[in-house]
Design a protein around this motif. Structure first.
Motif, mmCIF file in Angstrom:
data_model
loop_
_atom_site.group_PDB
_atom_site.id
_atom_site.type_symbol
_atom_site.label_atom_id
_atom_site.label_comp_id
_atom_site.label_asym_id
_atom_site.label_seq_id
_atom_site.Cartn_x
_atom_site.Cartn_y
_atom_site.Cartn_z
ATOM 1 N N SER A 11 7.455 -40.931 14.463
ATOM 2 C CA SER A 11 8.622 -40.516 13.698
ATOM 3 C C SER A 11 9.869 -40.672 14.538
ATOM 4 O O SER A 11 9.882 -40.317 15.721
ATOM 5 C CB SER A 11 8.461 -39.058 13.270
ATOM 6 N N ASN A 12 10.886 -41.207 13.929
ATOM 7 C CA ASN A 12 12.178 -41.262 14.602
ATOM 8 C C ASN A 12 12.877 -39.925 14.464
ATOM 9 O O ASN A 12 12.419 -39.034 13.764
ATOM 10 C CB ASN A 12 13.047 -42.368 13.997
ATOM 11 N N SER B 247 15.700 -37.151 13.326
ATOM 12 C CA SER B 247 16.240 -36.848 11.996
ATOM 13 C C SER B 247 17.721 -37.155 11.942
ATOM 14 O O SER B 247 18.439 -36.994 12.935
ATOM 15 C CB SER B 247 16.014 -35.366 11.676
ATOM 16 N N THR C 248 20.088 -42.849 7.183
ATOM 17 C CA THR C 248 19.335 -43.767 8.022
ATOM 18 C C THR C 248 19.461 -45.187 7.467
ATOM 19 O O THR C 248 19.505 -45.385 6.246
ATOM 20 C CB THR C 248 17.855 -43.345 8.100
ATOM 21 N N HIS D 274 13.981 -38.469 8.018
ATOM 22 C CA HIS D 274 13.498 -39.156 9.211
ATOM 23 C C HIS D 274 12.565 -40.280 8.792
ATOM 24 O O HIS D 274 11.883 -40.190 7.760
ATOM 25 C CB HIS D 274 12.818 -38.185 10.167
ATOM 26 N N ARG E 231 13.260 -33.961 5.676
ATOM 27 C CA ARG E 231 12.835 -33.047 6.719
ATOM 28 C C ARG E 231 12.418 -31.698 6.105
ATOM 29 O O ARG E 231 11.421 -31.114 6.487
ATOM 30 C CB ARG E 231 13.995 -32.852 7.717
#
Lengths: 322, 684
Positions: free
Chosen positions: B265-266, B268, B272, B323, B333
């Motif tokens: 996971s990148n 938050s 994005t 995210h 999230r």
């Protein structure tokens, strides 16, 4: 001095502001509290559904006022009255109510500004029908009750508000003294039994004819029915019913205080009723008037009326009350 | 029980049931409260009142329930509004089962009122509006019948039919009045806080998970519930969008299920960017409905940017971060019942991705094949392609072959050891995941990169936007074409890509969606700006001026009407205010006398015990007291107001008191200047 308003404007004003009184019922109070709460919630949160609900609640209040007003329009009321009203006991009282147009619901009738308690109701009143409404009213004490008007109240349609319209109708209702048990003895009669009861030679009755029988030795020869005796071939005498009617004059002394006067009036009314029912003649002697002894229901009514007026200023002519 | 009473009680109970239902449609009430109230309603409708002789006991039980609810609220396990609504429902249930007298009737109706208010706080569903109207109608009829019944003498029937006509008219006017109030009452708060989101009734069925397992049942295709609502800019203005709404992709297949090589996971963020955008991006305002039930963002193929997400929960709406996960999936999230967000997608065509742009593990996985894959898969693919090496052309060729040779079905045989071989060589029928998997694997066997994509296919136009149903859930293939990026190729027969639910049901739900859309626009989202628009429409002319005629500056007739109404309202308010201010106050004269006596006391005028104001005035006049000329008119006016039937006019008391105060001050100054004692009033 206020300038006189044009008649049309007066009519409009009276139509817009009819003389009505409005009272919030118990459920209506809670309804208003809930409405206030919903309004507060709507303003606080901005929730449009609460605004919608608030609008509905307020509209129901307005509609309630309009529908109840429609109920109270085009009504006419008159008193039918009561047969006899005694203090502190329910008596039947009747009004006749009718409606010129439209229909009315849930009307409650009562006497306005009077000590009479109780009300009569009509659930549905269509147009053009003279509906007699019966109510069991109760008066707290004897005497004349001035009736100024008939109060017609409706809680239609939702029971939130009780709207009242008063129809001015002047009248007087005479309340007879309370009916109690006569504890006291009426005292000695002014006159003994009417007739021959006191004469030992005339010890039969002097009332209506009850029969014929053979004359016994020593009996009054004046009782012989000569025609029947001639036809029968023996002496027959007339027998009459004995009468024990006595004459009483009941008195209400002067100078009694209010409470004693009430008690005396109730006592005299009870005595009079008992004596008249027993067949005696009863009269009345009060500081204000004297009623000659007589028997019968009409005499009882005269006595009750005199007792009811005792201590009150009697109108000229002593008209029969409502 | 006399005629009409039974009907009244049934209407009362049904009205209460409607009020409870207005809360229940939010789906937030505890299940036990639904069960308890339902049982109570059924028992009450059956005419039984078992609590008639158990008032104290049931009241104690209610108290215990209240304490339990309060404890749960304090512990944070239950929302306060939900707890209050549940308790209102229980109070109503207890009253339903009690002796039906006038007090109980009132309590049932008032608890119903509280319940509809609670329902307004819990949900903004269109069904709530329906239950509100049903409650209003039923409760009004029951109340009216109760009022008439109380006035009908004992033994006489209640005139039910006669009541209905006037009452229906009254309720109709009330609804009109409510609408007028709703439109015109100023929104002082600018509608900053809307109703909390509610999950509604029914199970959420998005179908998004970290893996896609072949062999599962395809019942989701029958589900007509709307899971997504989107407004596109520019608006394609097509009745049927037939677009792919991608949620995530899968690149690793183990023979049974799809997964991702990269699951990290990148961080938050609120917005994005998945891939660089261009100028002609398609903007989407997307609402994910409670029926969606997942946290994966969905956007039109091919998403470029996603963000500005808002999660709607029972306690309100809040901005939430998103995210990115493996497979191009973007998740919220925070969890919520429903969501809204903005998405930008590339125009239909290629994604523009290059294989070098992908993470290394994903580059490898796009060609990976499961161990033990039936060799016939590759042989079949080679036979069908017949030497075709262009990935896109090969994919289209295989897709056409699959659509031609295989049939679509939702009835599957369940888990089998090799679902791909079972589909391709045994059953020769399957649903979209089978078609997409077969195409992807066949491409990979020929050395062409491909992956599985899942999401939705479709989009029906409803009131200016597009809706997507749960039955539109779909799977397809992304073929990586060098120089162009991923291109969508769908092997599923076109007739079976979108929802498979019955047409009539879809039409009914479409109708509901239209009405609900109107409900949202006209009721839930109505605000101060809308009110200004209404006022403008009332006061401004809509007529198109004639070409030659000079423009008229006169307002339209309805402007005069609106002004007349406003003037009438102002006049009424003024009259009411005037009446209120000039109302007779029974103790006004007494208060006036108290003020006079206070001023006299400040002037040190002594009074004997029990001396009235008029006696004091007479005495001062006899003594030729300097204050007498000022006191006499005050006393006379007091006596008139108190006993003469001439109440004090507005402001008159103030004026008289001012005069008296001035005289008292003058007298005080005179006494001070002379240095003598002020004259003492004596009792006469």
């Amino acid at each position: 001095m206020t300038p006189r308003l044009p008649s049309w404007w007066a009519r409009v004003r009276s139509r817009l502001r009819p003389p009505r009184t409005l009272k919030v019922t118990r459920i209506g109070r809670t309804y208003l509290v809930v409405t206030f709460g919903v309004g507060l919630g709507a303003l606080n949160t901005g929730n449009n559904l609460l605004y919608l609900l608030l609008g509905l609640l307020l509209s129901m209040v307005v509609v309630s006022g309009v529908l109840s007003e429609r109920c109270l329009r085009y009504l006419s009321v008159r008193r039918v009255g009561a047969d006899a009203a005694f203090a502190q006991e329910p008596f039947a009282f009747r009004w006749a109510i009718s409606r010129g147009q439209g229909h009315a619901f849930a009307l409650t009738l009562s006497e306005a500004d009077s000590p009479l308690t109780g009300a009569g109701g009509v659930g549905y009143l269509p147009a053009g029908v003279d509906h007699v409404v019966r109510a069991d009213l109760t008066a707290p004490q004897r005497g004349p009750v001035r009736l100024t008007g008939v109060r017609v109240t409706t809680t239609w349609p939702l029971g939130l508000f009780a709207k009242t319209r008063t129809f001015p109708l002047e009248s007087t209702l005479l309340i007879y003294p309370r009916r109690t048990y006569a504890c006291q003895d009426p005292g000695a009669p002014e006159q003994g039994p009417v007739g021959d009861a006191g004469n030992p030679r005339r010890n039969d009755g002097n009332g209506d004819l009850s029969g014929l029988r053979e004359l016994a030795p020593g009996e009054d020869a004046r009782r012989i029915h000569w025609m029947k005796s001639a036809s029968a071939g023996k002496l027959l005498r007339v027998e009459r019913e004995h009468e024990e009617r006595r004459t009483f004059v009941l008195t209400v002394a002067d100078g009694l205080d209010a409470e004693a006067l009430e008690r005396r009036c109730e006592e005299v009314a009870a005595l009079a009723r008992r004596l008249i029912e027993e067949g005696h003649e009863v009269g009345l002697d009060t500081p204000e008037e004297r009623i000659r002894p007589a028997a019968g229901a009409a005499q009882e009514r005269r006595l009750l009326r005199a007792l009811a007026w005792l201590g009150y200023e009697r109108p000229r002519g002593d008209e029969e009350a409502a | 029980m006399r005629k009409g009473t039974r009907l009244r009680l049934v209407l009362r109970d049904l009205g209460s049931g409607s009020a409870f239902a207005s809360m229940a449609v939010s789906g937030q009430l505890p299940l036990w409260s639904l069960v308890l109230y339902g049982v109570a309603l059924v028992v009450a409708l059956a005419g039984r009142r078992p609590f008639a002789n158990r008032v104290k006991l049931t009241a104690l039980l209610l108290l215990a329930v209240a304490l339990t609810l309060g404890t749960n609220v304090l512990a944070g396990s239950l929302n306060l509004v939900v707890a209050a609504c549940a308790f209102a429902g229980l109070i109503s249930a207890q009253r339903l089962l009690s002796t039906p007298d006038a007090a109980t009737d009132g309590q049932v109706h008032l608890s119903g009122l509280l319940m509809v208010a609670g329902g307004a706080a819990l949900s903004g569903e269109l069904v709530y509006g329906l239950f509100l109207i049903v409650f209003g109608v039923l409760a009004s009829i029951a109340l009216a019948l109760g009022v008439v019944e109380s006035a009908v003498p004992e033994g006489e029937p209640v005139p039910v039919r006669a009541v209905m006509g006037p009452l229906a008219m009254g309720v109709g006017f009330a609804v009109v009045g409510a609408v007028a109030f709703f439109i015109l009452f100023p929104r002082l708060n600018w509608n900053m806080i809307g109703p909390g989101a509610s999950p509604g009734l029914g199970v959420a069925t998005a179908g998004f998970s970290n893996t896609v397992r072949l062999g599962g049942a395809g019942t989701i295709k029958d589900n007509p519930r709307i899971v997504l609502r989107a407004t596109l800019t520019p608006d394609p203005e097509k009745e049927t969008l037939d677009a792919y709404w991608v949620g995530r992709t899968y690149d690793v297949f183990d023979g049974m299920e799809w997964s991702n090589a990269r699951a990290t996971s990148n961080g938050s963020e609120f917005m994005t960017t998945l891939r660089p955008g261009q100028e002609n991006l398609v903007h989407q305002h997307v609402e994910l409905m409670p029926a969606y039930g997942a946290r994966t963002l969905v956007a039109l193929e091919t998403p470029s940017r996603l963000g500005n997400a808002v999660a709607n929960t029972q306690v309100g709406s809040r901005r939430t971060q998103i995210h990115e996960l493996g497979g191009g999936e973007v998740r919220f999230r925070d969890s919520g019942i429903s969501y809204s967000y903005e998405a930008y997608s590339l125009p239909p065509g290629a994604s523009g991705d290059d294989v070098q742009d992908l993470p290394p593990e994903e580059q490898d996985s796009l060609l990976s094949l499961p161990e033990g894959l039936d060799v016939r898969v590759g042989q079949t693919a080679a036979r069908v392609l017949n030497g075709e090496r262009d990935p896109l052309a090969a994919a289209r060729k295989l897709s056409a072959w699959l659509q031609r040779e295989y049939s679509y079905t939702l009835e599957l045989s369940g888990d089998v050891p090799d679902p791909v071989a079972d589909f391709l060589f045994q059953r020769k029928q399957g649903h979209c995941e089978h078609f997409a998997t077969a195409l992807t694997l066949m491409l990979r066997t020929q050395g062409m990169r491909a992956r599985l994509a899942t999401g939705f296919f479709g989009g029906e136009r409803v009131t200016g936007g597009y809706v997507v149903r749960a039955g539109d859930a779909h799977a397809w293939t992304h073929v990586l074409v060098p120089g162009r990026g991923f291109i969508t190729v769908d092997a599923t027969p076109p007739a079976h890509r979108a929802s498979q639910s019955p047409r009539l049901l879809e039409q009914l739900i479409n109708f509901y969606e239209v009405v609900e859309s109107q409900w949202r626009d006209v009721v839930l989202d109505y605000n101060f700006r809308d009110q200004l628009t209404v006022v403008r429409s009332l006061t401004r002319s809509h007529e198109v001026p004639k070409k030659d005629a000079p423009p008229s500056r006169a307002p339209p007739p309805r402007a005069f009407g609106a002004a007349l109404l406003a003037a009438a309202a102002a006049y009424t308010a003024w009259r009411l205010l005037t009446q209120f201010l000039s109302r007779e106050r029974p103790l006004e004269a007494t208060r006036f006398a108290d003020a006079v006596e206070a001023q006299l006391a400040s002037a040190r005028i002594t009074r004997v015990d029990g001396e009235t104001l008029e006696a004091l005035d007479a005495r001062l006049a006899r003594e030729r007291h300097p204050l007498s000329p000022a006191l006499t008119p005050v006393t006379r006016r007091y006596l008139e107001a108190r006993f003469g039937g001439r109440p004090l006019q507005q402001g008159e008391a103030t004026r008289l008191l001012t005069d008296l105060r001035r005289a008292v001050l003058t007298e005080s100054q005179r006494v001070a200047s002379e240095g003598t004692r002020p004259p003492q009033a004596r009792a006469s």
